[in-house]
Design an enzyme around this catalytic site. Structure first.
Site, short mmCIF file in Angstrom:
data_model
loop_
_atom_site.label_atom_id
_atom_site.label_comp_id
_atom_site.label_asym_id
_atom_site.label_seq_id
_atom_site.Cartn_x
_atom_site.Cartn_y
_atom_site.Cartn_z
NE ARG A 143 72.89 -70.47 -10.45
CZ ARG A 143 71.65 -70.11 -10.26
NH1 ARG A 143 70.98 -70.57 -9.25
NH2 ARG A 143 71.07 -69.30 -11.11
CE LYS A 190 70.39 -72.42 -13.34
NZ LYS A 190 69.49 -71.81 -14.34
CG ASP A 196 75.83 -70.70 -2.26
OD1 ASP A 196 75.57 -70.68 -3.48
OD2 ASP A 196 74.95 -70.58 -1.38
CG ASP A 251 75.64 -64.24 -19.04
OD1 ASP A 251 75.42 -63.07 -19.37
OD2 ASP A 251 75.28 -64.72 -17.96
P1 AMP Z 1 72.66 -66.44 -14.02
O1 AMP Z 1 72.05 -65.23 -13.39
O2 AMP Z 1 72.10 -67.72 -13.50
O3 AMP Z 1 72.66 -66.39 -15.50
O4 AMP Z 1 74.18 -66.44 -13.54
C1 AMP Z 1 75.10 -65.42 -13.84
C2 AMP Z 1 76.47 -65.84 -13.37
O5 AMP Z 1 76.51 -65.95 -11.95
C3 AMP Z 1 76.92 -67.18 -13.90
O6 AMP Z 1 78.31 -67.13 -14.11
C4 AMP Z 1 76.59 -68.12 -12.77
O7 AMP Z 1 77.34 -69.29 -12.81
C5 AMP Z 1 76.91 -67.26 -11.56
N1 AMP Z 1 76.16 -67.69 -10.37
C6 AMP Z 1 74.84 -67.56 -10.16
N2 AMP Z 1 74.50 -68.05 -8.95
C7 AMP Z 1 75.61 -68.52 -8.37
C8 AMP Z 1 75.92 -69.14 -7.12
N3 AMP Z 1 74.98 -69.39 -6.22
N4 AMP Z 1 77.19 -69.47 -6.91
C9 AMP Z 1 78.15 -69.21 -7.79
N5 AMP Z 1 77.94 -68.63 -8.98
C10 AMP Z 1 76.69 -68.27 -9.29
MG MG Z 2 73.17 -67.59 -16.94
#
Ligand code: AMP
Ligand code: MG
Length: 491
Positions: A98, A118, A130, A257
């Site tokens: 995203r 973002k 999404d 990550d």
């Molecule tokens: P985060 O928790 O923000 O570090 O995200 C962990 C993973 O989930 C990353 O690969 C993000 O890109 C993916 N991700 C988080 N939210 C979304 C979303 N709404 N749609 C698609 N991918 C997501």
């Molecule tokens: Mg992340």
């Protein structure tokens, strides 16, 4: 540049795309989704100036359209970056699901910054998601990252938040929003894990050389550059995590990550600042086991760095056994390295410049007292820096008085008089931090009532966290009940 582009670029973008000139496997092309009716919520004019951008001439509509990804600047080349990661200990292939990277903007002083949207819609890595983000979490990242910056802690920055006019469905209907994130880069431990997991040694070297060149150029000619690289990343992370601990910042999702090789704090999800001191503090609603609790952050960082070191093994030495031995030895230095940064930071918080062998014990006994008496972490240190100790019942506790007498004796052995010591302490112990209840209050006003005044007032105070102004008192007050505070990832 054609004339239309020149006009578009009157604000001063200068894009380069070195990352997308690396191997194709490192990213996928991406396009920001169409946004129904972009509206500018907040714009960081100070940061814009630092980046060499002139936003004065453009209308709020044009700014909204730009920061919603509807009007890409010339020279940008939108991509989603590939990466993997250990999430709560388990390995997964991830990638920007995203987030869309426009490229690298070159500031007038020649610094290179990733510019990322973002919440700009689906990408090749979105899996079931999404690709969108909601207003609350994006404003939250804006707040906390800018507060961290003002505290002097390495962090990604936030340039703008816009609402898209589209609805995002989570547990409820929420306003869709996009955060423009500015970072030294978005290369993570997980980026290395991604390339290593593919068994692609050629590209592993490409990525390592690129990252060294971008973030650790002083190592470029080192004879053992990959080992030195590992050591240097370890050093920056040790320094960073120590800074977090020293202000009571709890990241909440220290997955590999979410650990940037540049040494910046990245990915503000369910993070929060501790109020009453408790080493076990966890805010994240998904962290049931307390893996990422306050007290665990230094050790988790080392665990993540072990995963990073593993990716570098083929580069460190052709002989695997030897490479593992050397890397393990370097990793073994981490606890002492971290401890040094942390203890020196604690010394500064207590106004101590000299080093004495009992300093660790002095700090630990203060921590034990704070834990026992549920004292506010920020206000305890700030209180010690005041010319007159604030009046509070807990300071009459004989345990505190005993500690306080010891500390005063320790201060008397410093070369500076106590007045100077206290003034120094006020430069390292913040008066205001983004307290959870204040952040929530500001987000609620913005999300539910489209009222940004609460948020702007808080942001103003957080710009100078070490100063006490007429508005500070309200923001220094801890919440009456913080025990059940929970934060959510906002995904
Ligand atoms: P985060 O928790 O923000 O570090 O995200 C962990 C993973 O989930 C990353 O690969 C993000 O890109 C993916 N991700 C988080 N939210 C979304 C979303 N709404 N749609 C698609 N991918 C997501
Ligand atoms: Mg992340």
């Amino acid at each position: 540049m054609n004339s239309e582009n020149l006009e578009k670029n009157q604000i001063g973008w200068r894009f380069d795309n070195t990352y997308s000139r690396l191997d194709d496997s490192f990213f996928a092309p991406a396009t920001p989704a169409t946004a129904k009716s972009p509206r500018l919520v907040i714009l960081n004019r100070r940061l814009a100036v630092d980046l060499g951008l002139d936003l004065n001439g453009i209308s709020p509509e044009a700014a909204a359209s730009f920061f919603a990804g509807q009007d890409l600047p010339p020279g940008s080349q939108p991509i989603a970056q590939a990466y993997a990661g250990h999430q709560f200990g388990g390995f997964t292939m991830l990638g920007d699901g995203r987030a869309i990277l426009l490229g690298e903007h070159l500031s007038p002083t020649g610094r290179r910054f990733d510019i990322q949207f973002k919440g700009a819609g689906r990408t090749a890595f979105s899996r079931g998601g999404d690709g969108y983000a909601a207003l609350g979490p994006m404003l939250r990242e804006y707040f906390i990252s800018e507060a961290m910056f003002a505290l002097g802690i390495p962090t990604t920055r936030s340039l703008a938040v816009v609402t898209t006019g589209d609805t995002v469905y989570r547990q409820t209907r929420l306003q869709g929003a996009i955060l423009t994130r500015v970072a030294a880069s978005h290369i993570r431990v997980g980026t290395f894990e991604y390339v290593a997991a593919r068994g692609d040694e050629t590209n592993l070297r490409v990525l390592a050389d690129y990252t060294i060149n971008r973030h650790y150029p002083e190592l470029a000619d080192s004879p053992n550059r990959y080992l030195d690289f590992f050591r240097a990343v370890l050093d920056r992370q040790a320094a960073l995590i120590a800074r977090w601990q020293l202000v009571g910042f709890i990241h909440g999702v220290m997955n590999t990550d979410n650990m940037a090789i540049s040494g910046e704090t990245i990915d503000y999800g369910p993070c929060a600042f501790m109020n009453a001191y408790s080493a076990d503090t966890v805010f994240s609603s998904i962290d049931h086991a307390g893996r990422y609790a306050y007290r665990n952050q230094p050790a988790i960082a080392q665990w993540n760095l072990a995963r990073f070191g593993e990716t570098l093994i083929p580069l460190i030495d052709q002989e695997q056994k030897k490479a593992i031995e050397i890397a393990t030895e370097v990793l073994g230095d981490y606890p002492a390295l971290y401890q040094r940064y942390w203890l020196n930071g604690m010394r500064s918080k207590l106004g101590l410049q000299a080093t004495e062998s009992d300093d660790l014990e002095l700090v630990q006994s203060l921590q034990a007292w704070m834990q026992k008496s549920k004292a506010d972490f920020t206000n305890t240190f700030r209180g010690l820096s005041a010319d007159v100790l604030p009046t509070a019942d807990r300071y009459t506790d004989p345990d505190f008085q005993e500690w306080h007498a010891k500390w005063q004796q320790r201060c008397s052995r410093e070369s500076q008089p106590i007045t100077v010591i206290r003034a120094d302490m006020r430069r390292v112990n913040p008066a205001v931090i983004p307290r959870n209840h204040r952040v929530e209050e500001a987000l609620f006003a913005a999300e539910e009532n489209n009222d940004l005044s609460v948020l702007n007032r808080l942001l103003d105070v957080l710009k100078a966290p070490y100063e006490v102004g007429p508005d500070s008192a309200t923001y220094q007050e801890p919440p009456t009940d913080d025990g059940s505070y929970r934060t959510f990832c906002g995904t």
